[in-house]
Design an enzyme around this catalytic site. Structure first.
Site, PDB file in Angstrom:
ATOM      1  N   HIS A 140       0.834  -1.196   0.000  1.00  0.00           N
ATOM      2  CA  HIS A 140       0.000   0.000   0.000  1.00  0.00           C
ATOM      3  C   HIS A 140       0.872   1.251   0.000  1.00  0.00           C
ATOM      4  O   HIS A 140       1.962   1.272   0.577  1.00  0.00           O
ATOM      5  CB  HIS A 140      -0.890   0.031   1.241  1.00  0.00           C
ATOM      6  CG  HIS A 140      -2.093  -0.843   1.153  1.00  0.00           C
ATOM      7  ND1 HIS A 140      -3.156  -0.558   0.322  1.00  0.00           N
ATOM      8  CD2 HIS A 140      -2.413  -1.993   1.797  1.00  0.00           C
ATOM      9  CE1 HIS A 140      -4.082  -1.494   0.455  1.00  0.00           C
ATOM     10  NE2 HIS A 140      -3.655  -2.377   1.343  1.00  0.00           N
ATOM     11  N   ALA A 187      13.703 -20.098   9.915  1.00  0.00           N
ATOM     12  CA  ALA A 187      12.395 -19.831  10.501  1.00  0.00           C
ATOM     13  C   ALA A 187      12.321 -18.421  11.072  1.00  0.00           C
ATOM     14  O   ALA A 187      13.237 -17.945  11.744  1.00  0.00           O
ATOM     15  CB  ALA A 187      12.111 -20.850  11.601  1.00  0.00           C
TER      16      ALA A 187
END
Length: 221
Positions: A140, A187
């Site tokens: 955005h 991770a």
């Protein structure tokens, strides 16, 4: 009983010939049906929305129950490569004339979110994506503090993930990033820039701490 048993045997023998022709006939009757090649499977409990005909399931690919595939507009598309597995409760969304293209022999695990907007999301072959991974090829606008981000438009540069990449649990990959072939993303990493081939990448923001095959030392991490 013998006659019925023999007839059933003959019908099963010719199923290989009948199935692709039946699917082709159904494509004409049901225009909203995804394109599913021979031996491709989509669970009847998977959620398929939007422009179904723009979803292409290659031979041997499998979309499990609870997975959500959504083509938001006529210009968007989703392609699942040969023998690729889409696990339950994963979400693939293509919109704004964008695309998601996944190569062969990949795994998209449960609770993964993949968005392909106008810049596209390309995933190569033999890519393993662990659980809770987010790959979002869009952003955005937010520079004007007096306006809501939703009213400032958006951008989409696209994301490319090359062959043989392993993406660990909880990784986030943002728009405009390319992951080099053979890279490993640890991770929880947040990937905000390109990662080199065969690198091991860790951290927030992620950085390449070593190359695969190198020994770990105290100065490397």
């Amino acid at each position: 009983m013998r006659v019925w048993g023999h007839l059933r045997y003959e019908l099963l023998k010719c199923w290989w010939w009948f199935k692709p022709r039946a699917l082709k006939a159904f494509d004409g009757i049901l225009p909203s049906r995804p394109k599913i090649e021979l031996l491709g499977r989509v669970s009847y409990r998977a959620k398929i929305e939007g422009h179904h005909k723009n979803i292409h399931i290659r031979a041997g690919a499998c979309v499990r129950e609870g997975a959500w595939l959504w083509c938001q507009d006529a210009g968007s598309s989703i392609e699942i490569g040969e023998r690729t597995l889409i696990m339950p409760w994963s979400k693939l969304v293509a919109g704004e004339n964008g695309s998601i293209k996944i190569g062969r022999d990949c795994t998209v695990h449960s609770f993964d979110v993949l968005y392909g907007y106008s810049g596209g999301l390309q995933i190569g072959n033999n890519v393993r994506i662990a659980v809770n991974v987010s790959v979002i090829s869009g952003n955005h606008g937010f520079d004007d503090p007096t306006r809501n981000p939703n009213d400032q438009g958006g951008t989409s540069k696209g994301i490319i993930i090359r062959d043989n990449v392993w993406i660990g649990a909880g990784v986030i990959i943002v728009d405009g990033v390319e992951i080099g072939e053979g890279a490993v993303l640890g991770a929880g990493a947040v990937v905000t820039k390109n990662m080199p081939p065969n690198s091991v990448c860790l951290g927030v923001p992620a950085r390449a701490v070593r190359r695969r095959g190198e020994q770990i030392s105290s100065t490397t991490i």
